[in-house]
Design a protein around this motif. Sequence first.
Motif, PDB file in Angstrom:
ATOM      1  N   ARG A 271      15.694   4.310  19.252  1.00  0.00           N
ATOM      2  CA  ARG A 271      14.241   4.430  19.137  1.00  0.00           C
ATOM      3  C   ARG A 271      13.844   4.746  17.698  1.00  0.00           C
ATOM      4  N   GLY A 272      14.543   5.668  17.061  1.00  0.00           N
ATOM      5  CA  GLY A 272      14.250   6.031  15.666  1.00  0.00           C
ATOM      6  C   GLY A 272      14.395   4.826  14.734  1.00  0.00           C
ATOM      7  N   THR A 273      15.496   4.082  14.924  1.00  0.00           N
ATOM      8  CA  THR A 273      15.726   2.896  14.091  1.00  0.00           C
ATOM      9  C   THR A 273      14.604   1.869  14.287  1.00  0.00           C
ATOM     10  N   LEU A 274      14.206   1.643  15.534  1.00  0.00           N
ATOM     11  CA  LEU A 274      13.117   0.691  15.813  1.00  0.00           C
ATOM     12  C   LEU A 274      11.810   1.147  15.172  1.00  0.00           C
ATOM     13  N   VAL A 275      11.522   2.440  15.243  1.00  0.00           N
ATOM     14  CA  VAL A 275      10.290   2.963  14.639  1.00  0.00           C
ATOM     15  C   VAL A 275      10.330   2.787  13.130  1.00  0.00           C
ATOM     16  N   GLU A 276      11.509   3.091  12.517  1.00  0.00           N
ATOM     17  CA  GLU A 276      11.639   2.932  11.062  1.00  0.00           C
ATOM     18  C   GLU A 276      11.447   1.474  10.648  1.00  0.00           C
ATOM     19  N   ARG A 277      12.092   0.566  11.387  1.00  0.00           N
ATOM     20  CA  ARG A 277      11.957  -0.869  11.075  1.00  0.00           C
ATOM     21  C   ARG A 277      10.498  -1.327  11.224  1.00  0.00           C
ATOM     22  N   ALA A 278       9.856  -0.839  12.276  1.00  0.00           N
ATOM     23  CA  ALA A 278       8.457  -1.220  12.504  1.00  0.00           C
ATOM     24  C   ALA A 278       7.584  -0.708  11.370  1.00  0.00           C
ATOM     25  N   ASP A 279       7.844   0.563  10.943  1.00  0.00           N
ATOM     26  CA  ASP A 279       7.074   1.124   9.826  1.00  0.00           C
ATOM     27  C   ASP A 279       7.301   0.329   8.546  1.00  0.00           C
ATOM     28  N   THR A 280       8.562  -0.018   8.292  1.00  0.00           N
ATOM     29  CA  THR A 280       8.890  -0.803   7.101  1.00  0.00           C
ATOM     30  C   THR A 280       8.185  -2.157   7.134  1.00  0.00           C
ATOM     31  N   LEU A 281       8.257  -2.820   8.280  1.00  0.00           N
ATOM     32  CA  LEU A 281       7.616  -4.127   8.416  1.00  0.00           C
ATOM     33  C   LEU A 281       6.098  -4.022   8.261  1.00  0.00           C
ATOM     34  N   MET A 282       5.516  -2.989   8.829  1.00  0.00           N
ATOM     35  CA  MET A 282       4.069  -2.801   8.691  1.00  0.00           C
ATOM     36  C   MET A 282       3.685  -2.551   7.232  1.00  0.00           C
ATOM     37  N   GLY A 283       4.504  -1.741   6.542  1.00  0.00           N
ATOM     38  CA  GLY A 283       4.241  -1.466   5.124  1.00  0.00           C
ATOM     39  C   GLY A 283       4.305  -2.744   4.294  1.00  0.00           C
ATOM     40  N   LYS A 284       5.349  -3.544   4.579  1.00  0.00           N
ATOM     41  CA  LYS A 284       5.477  -4.805   3.841  1.00  0.00           C
ATOM     42  C   LYS A 284       4.294  -5.733   4.128  1.00  0.00           C
ATOM     43  N   ALA A 285       3.867  -5.764   5.371  1.00  0.00           N
ATOM     44  CA  ALA A 285       2.726  -6.616   5.729  1.00  0.00           C
ATOM     45  C   ALA A 285       1.471  -6.142   5.006  1.00  0.00           C
ATOM     46  N   GLU A 286       1.260  -4.825   4.956  1.00  0.00           N
ATOM     47  CA  GLU A 286       0.091  -4.298   4.253  1.00  0.00           C
ATOM     48  C   GLU A 286       0.163  -4.596   2.763  1.00  0.00           C
ATOM     49  N   ASP A 287       1.372  -4.403   2.176  1.00  0.00           N
ATOM     50  CA  ASP A 287       1.538  -4.724   0.749  1.00  0.00           C
ATOM     51  C   ASP A 287       1.245  -6.195   0.482  1.00  0.00           C
ATOM     52  N   TRP A 288       1.771  -7.047   1.335  1.00  0.00           N
ATOM     53  CA  TRP A 288       1.557  -8.488   1.152  1.00  0.00           C
ATOM     54  C   TRP A 288       0.075  -8.831   1.263  1.00  0.00           C
ATOM     55  N   GLU A 289      -0.597  -8.173   2.217  1.00  0.00           N
ATOM     56  CA  GLU A 289      -2.034  -8.411   2.387  1.00  0.00           C
ATOM     57  C   GLU A 289      -2.798  -7.967   1.137  1.00  0.00           C
ATOM     58  N   LYS A 290      -2.402  -6.787   0.597  1.00  0.00           N
ATOM     59  CA  LYS A 290      -3.050  -6.302  -0.623  1.00  0.00           C
ATOM     60  C   LYS A 290      -2.811  -7.269  -1.780  1.00  0.00           C
ATOM     61  N   GLN A 291      -1.555  -7.734  -1.896  1.00  0.00           N
ATOM     62  CA  GLN A 291      -1.233  -8.664  -2.983  1.00  0.00           C
ATOM     63  C   GLN A 291      -2.038  -9.953  -2.860  1.00  0.00           C
ATOM     64  N   THR A 292      -2.113 -10.477  -1.656  1.00  0.00           N
ATOM     65  CA  THR A 292      -2.875 -11.728  -1.493  1.00  0.00           C
ATOM     66  C   THR A 292      -4.352 -11.487  -1.767  1.00  0.00           C
ATOM     67  N   ARG A 293      -4.867 -10.335  -1.346  1.00  0.00           N
ATOM     68  CA  ARG A 293      -6.268 -10.013  -1.622  1.00  0.00           C
ATOM     69  C   ARG A 293      -6.493  -9.925  -3.129  1.00  0.00           C
ATOM     70  N   ARG A 294      -5.560  -9.226  -3.827  1.00  0.00           N
ATOM     71  CA  ARG A 294      -5.659  -9.122  -5.289  1.00  0.00           C
ATOM     72  C   ARG A 294      -5.548 -10.500  -5.940  1.00  0.00           C
ATOM     73  N   SER A 295      -4.601 -11.282  -5.424  1.00  0.00           N
ATOM     74  CA  SER A 295      -4.415 -12.620  -5.989  1.00  0.00           C
ATOM     75  C   SER A 295      -5.675 -13.461  -5.812  1.00  0.00           C
ATOM     76  N   ARG A 296      -6.281 -13.386  -4.638  1.00  0.00           N
ATOM     77  CA  ARG A 296      -7.522 -14.143  -4.405  1.00  0.00           C
ATOM     78  C   ARG A 296      -8.617 -13.689  -5.354  1.00  0.00           C
ATOM     79  N   LYS A 297      -8.722 -12.347  -5.536  1.00  0.00           N
ATOM     80  CA  LYS A 297      -9.747 -11.825  -6.440  1.00  0.00           C
ATOM     81  C   LYS A 297      -9.494 -12.289  -7.873  1.00  0.00           C
ATOM     82  N   ARG A 298      -8.220 -12.194  -8.301  1.00  0.00           N
ATOM     83  CA  ARG A 298      -7.873 -12.646  -9.657  1.00  0.00           C
ATOM     84  C   ARG A 298      -8.181 -14.129  -9.835  1.00  0.00           C
ATOM     85  N   LEU A 299      -7.780 -14.905  -8.831  1.00  0.00           N
ATOM     86  CA  LEU A 299      -8.015 -16.350  -8.898  1.00  0.00           C
ATOM     87  C   LEU A 299      -9.509 -16.659  -8.941  1.00  0.00           C
TER      88      LEU A 299
END
Length: 191
Positions: free
Chosen positions: A51-79
Amino acid sequence: MDEVDVMTRAGESVGKAVGTGLKAARQGVVRAGHVAEVKLAERGITADQVRGTLVERADTLMGKAEDWEKQTRRSRKRLAKKSAKTRAELVSRAEEVRKEVRKAAKQARKDAKSRAKDLRKAAANLGADAPKARKWPWVVGLLVAAAVAGYVALTRKPEEVHLHEENEEAQAPLPEPVLNGQAPSQKEPAK
């Protein structure tokens, strides 16, 4: 049996089937969970670790998704900023080019006008410098030609012109006049 009874029993039988299916699914999940715990225990891993490993993986994946969303938002704004800036530069450059073209066209018209004026002046000067042709030798030539033609006309003898040839054989008797729109015929002997 009427329709209401049929529909009631149909609902009961469907409900019974759904209930049985859900019960079987729950039991299958519980069995799979027990089998998974046994296999994890054989390897030395507990359910809490999983359960701990699954929660950690889920948190990591969510963080990466949020980072990617921020990057794409920044990229769109820059563009968007970059394209707006480029568009503005192009518009300003196009306006500058239009102004330059207008100036060049105006200057070209001015130059053409001055060149045409210079050419007209040169043509006028060229015509003024040339010696003028005298017209009186032509008049004298025409008078001499008229005098010669008159002299020749007056000195020749007129030739006799015969208007009628007097040849009696050549003359044929004239036909009789046309009567009542009919053509005359040769005189026929009376019968």
